[in-house]
Scaffold this motif. Structure first.
Motif, PDB file in Angstrom:
ATOM      1  N   GLY A  73      30.679   2.302 -43.781  1.00 17.20           N
ATOM      2  CA  GLY A  73      29.484   1.910 -43.205  1.00 17.20           C
ATOM      3  C   GLY A  73      29.903   1.205 -41.692  1.00 17.20           C
ATOM      4  O   GLY A  73      31.208   0.763 -41.548  1.00 17.20           O
ATOM      5  N   VAL A  74      28.966   0.789 -41.125  1.00 25.29           N
ATOM      6  CA  VAL A  74      29.265   0.289 -39.585  1.00 25.29           C
ATOM      7  C   VAL A  74      29.054  -1.425 -40.061  1.00 25.29           C
ATOM      8  O   VAL A  74      27.946  -1.856 -40.485  1.00 25.29           O
ATOM      9  CB  VAL A  74      28.204   0.606 -38.780  1.00 25.29           C
ATOM     10  N   TRP A  75      30.216  -1.947 -39.893  1.00 24.62           N
ATOM     11  CA  TRP A  75      30.003  -3.748 -40.398  1.00 24.62           C
ATOM     12  C   TRP A  75      30.506  -4.492 -39.355  1.00 24.62           C
ATOM     13  O   TRP A  75      31.569  -3.917 -38.816  1.00 24.62           O
ATOM     14  CB  TRP A  75      30.829  -3.719 -41.695  1.00 24.62           C
ATOM     15  N   VAL A 118      29.274  -7.419 -43.920  1.00 24.33           N
ATOM     16  CA  VAL A 118      28.014  -8.017 -43.236  1.00 24.33           C
ATOM     17  C   VAL A 118      27.712  -7.044 -41.994  1.00 24.33           C
ATOM     18  O   VAL A 118      28.690  -6.922 -41.130  1.00 24.33           O
ATOM     19  CB  VAL A 118      28.168  -9.549 -43.043  1.00 24.33           C
ATOM     20  N   SER A 119      26.547  -6.927 -41.700  1.00 21.06           N
ATOM     21  CA  SER A 119      26.016  -6.349 -40.524  1.00 21.06           C
ATOM     22  C   SER A 119      24.860  -7.237 -40.040  1.00 21.06           C
ATOM     23  O   SER A 119      24.138  -7.616 -40.660  1.00 21.06           O
ATOM     24  CB  SER A 119      25.537  -4.784 -40.373  1.00 21.06           C
ATOM     25  N   ALA A 136      17.090  -8.546 -41.216  1.00 18.32           N
ATOM     26  CA  ALA A 136      17.949  -8.240 -39.864  1.00 18.32           C
ATOM     27  C   ALA A 136      19.427  -8.419 -40.239  1.00 18.32           C
ATOM     28  O   ALA A 136      20.116  -7.752 -39.407  1.00 18.32           O
ATOM     29  CB  ALA A 136      17.535  -9.408 -38.893  1.00 18.32           C
ATOM     30  N   GLU A 137      19.794  -9.005 -41.249  1.00 19.19           N
ATOM     31  CA  GLU A 137      21.138  -9.243 -41.519  1.00 19.19           C
ATOM     32  C   GLU A 137      21.419  -8.689 -42.954  1.00 19.19           C
ATOM     33  O   GLU A 137      20.353  -8.579 -43.752  1.00 19.19           O
ATOM     34  CB  GLU A 137      21.539 -10.583 -41.531  1.00 19.19           C
ATOM     35  N   ARG A 138      22.578  -7.977 -43.060  1.00 18.30           N
ATOM     36  CA  ARG A 138      22.792  -7.016 -44.278  1.00 18.30           C
ATOM     37  C   ARG A 138      24.014  -7.309 -44.782  1.00 18.30           C
ATOM     38  O   ARG A 138      24.801  -7.285 -43.985  1.00 18.30           O
ATOM     39  CB  ARG A 138      22.460  -5.338 -44.022  1.00 18.30           C
ATOM     40  N   TYR A 139      24.114  -7.541 -46.259  1.00 15.44           N
ATOM     41  CA  TYR A 139      25.244  -7.656 -47.008  1.00 15.44           C
ATOM     42  C   TYR A 139      25.662  -6.515 -47.936  1.00 15.44           C
ATOM     43  O   TYR A 139      24.665  -6.058 -48.536  1.00 15.44           O
ATOM     44  CB  TYR A 139      25.306  -8.914 -47.809  1.00 15.44           C
ATOM     45  N   LEU A 140      26.810  -6.154 -48.045  1.00 13.61           N
ATOM     46  CA  LEU A 140      27.119  -5.510 -49.375  1.00 13.61           C
ATOM     47  C   LEU A 140      28.313  -6.308 -49.985  1.00 13.61           C
ATOM     48  O   LEU A 140      29.353  -6.699 -49.256  1.00 13.61           O
ATOM     49  CB  LEU A 140      27.848  -4.099 -48.880  1.00 13.61           C
ATOM     50  N   LEU A 141      28.086  -6.648 -51.242  1.00 16.98           N
ATOM     51  CA  LEU A 141      29.013  -7.318 -52.221  1.00 16.98           C
ATOM     52  C   LEU A 141      29.477  -6.129 -53.381  1.00 16.98           C
ATOM     53  O   LEU A 141      29.179  -5.666 -53.855  1.00 16.98           O
ATOM     54  CB  LEU A 141      28.421  -8.374 -52.835  1.00 16.98           C
TER      55      LEU A 141
END
Length: 146
Positions: A73-75, A118-119, A136-141
Motif C-alpha cells: 500500500g501507499v504509506w 501509517v498513512s 483521516a489517519e490509517r494504521y496497519l499493524l
C-alpha cells in the motif's frame, strides 16, 4: 507463512500518541524520549506517534504465522518493534484509556514482532487543528511470533 486473522478497530488518539501493550500489563509506564521514531519500544510498550493531537484513526490488525511480506500500500511511514505478550492479547491504549477491542494473538507467553504502517499523518495534522477527524489517519499493524 499465512495470515491467521484480520480485524478492524478504532482508537481514540490523545496528545499525538497511542501504544500497544499486553492486555494484562501492570508494569511501570515508561514513555519514549522526545524525538523518538514513529514506532518506539519503551519498557513493555510499543509507542506509535500520531500525526494529530486528538482524533480517531482506523486501525487494521493482521496476525501472521511467520514474518509477512511487506505491504504494497501507499504509506507515509513504517516502523518495527518487538514486545512480550504473556497473556496472548494486546490492547491499544491512548492517554484516555484502552480501546474496547483486544487484539487476539492466539498464543500466551510469547514474544511477538510488530510492523506498523501509517498513512494520513499530514492530513490529520491539518484537520485536527479544526475538528476531531475520524479515519483521516490509517494504521496497519502486522504481528508475527518471534
Amino acid at each position: 507463512m499465512g495470515l491467521v486473522s484480520r480485524q478492524q478497530m478504532d482508537a481514540d488518539v490523545d496528545f499525538y500518541a497511542l501504544w500497544l501493550e499486553d492486555a494484562d500489563d501492570t508494569s511501570e509506564r515508561d514513555e519514549p524520549e522526545d524525538g523518538a521514531p514513529f514506532v518506539a519500544a519503551c519498557g513493555q510498550r510499543v509507542y506509535l506517534q500520531s500525526g494529530g493531537h486528538t482524533h480517531t484513526p482506523a486501525v487494521s490488525v493482521e496476525v501472521w504465522e511467520d514474518q509477512p511480506p511487506a505491504d504494497g500500500g501507499v504509506w507515509e511511514a513504517q516502523g518495527e518493534a518487538g514486545m512480550d505478550v504473556p497473556s496472548g492479547q494486546v490492547r491499544v491504549w491512548t492517554y484516555g484509556g484502552p480501546c474496547e477491542d483486544a487484539i487476539e494473538l492466539g498464543e500466551a507467553g510469547r514474544r511477538w514482532h510488530v510492523r506498523v504502517y501509517v498513512s494520513g499523518r499530514e492530513q490529520v495534522r491539518e484537520l485536527a487543528e479544526q475538528e476531531v477527524p475520524v479515519h483521516a489517519e490509517r494504521y496497519l499493524l502486522q504481528f508475527w511470533p518471534v
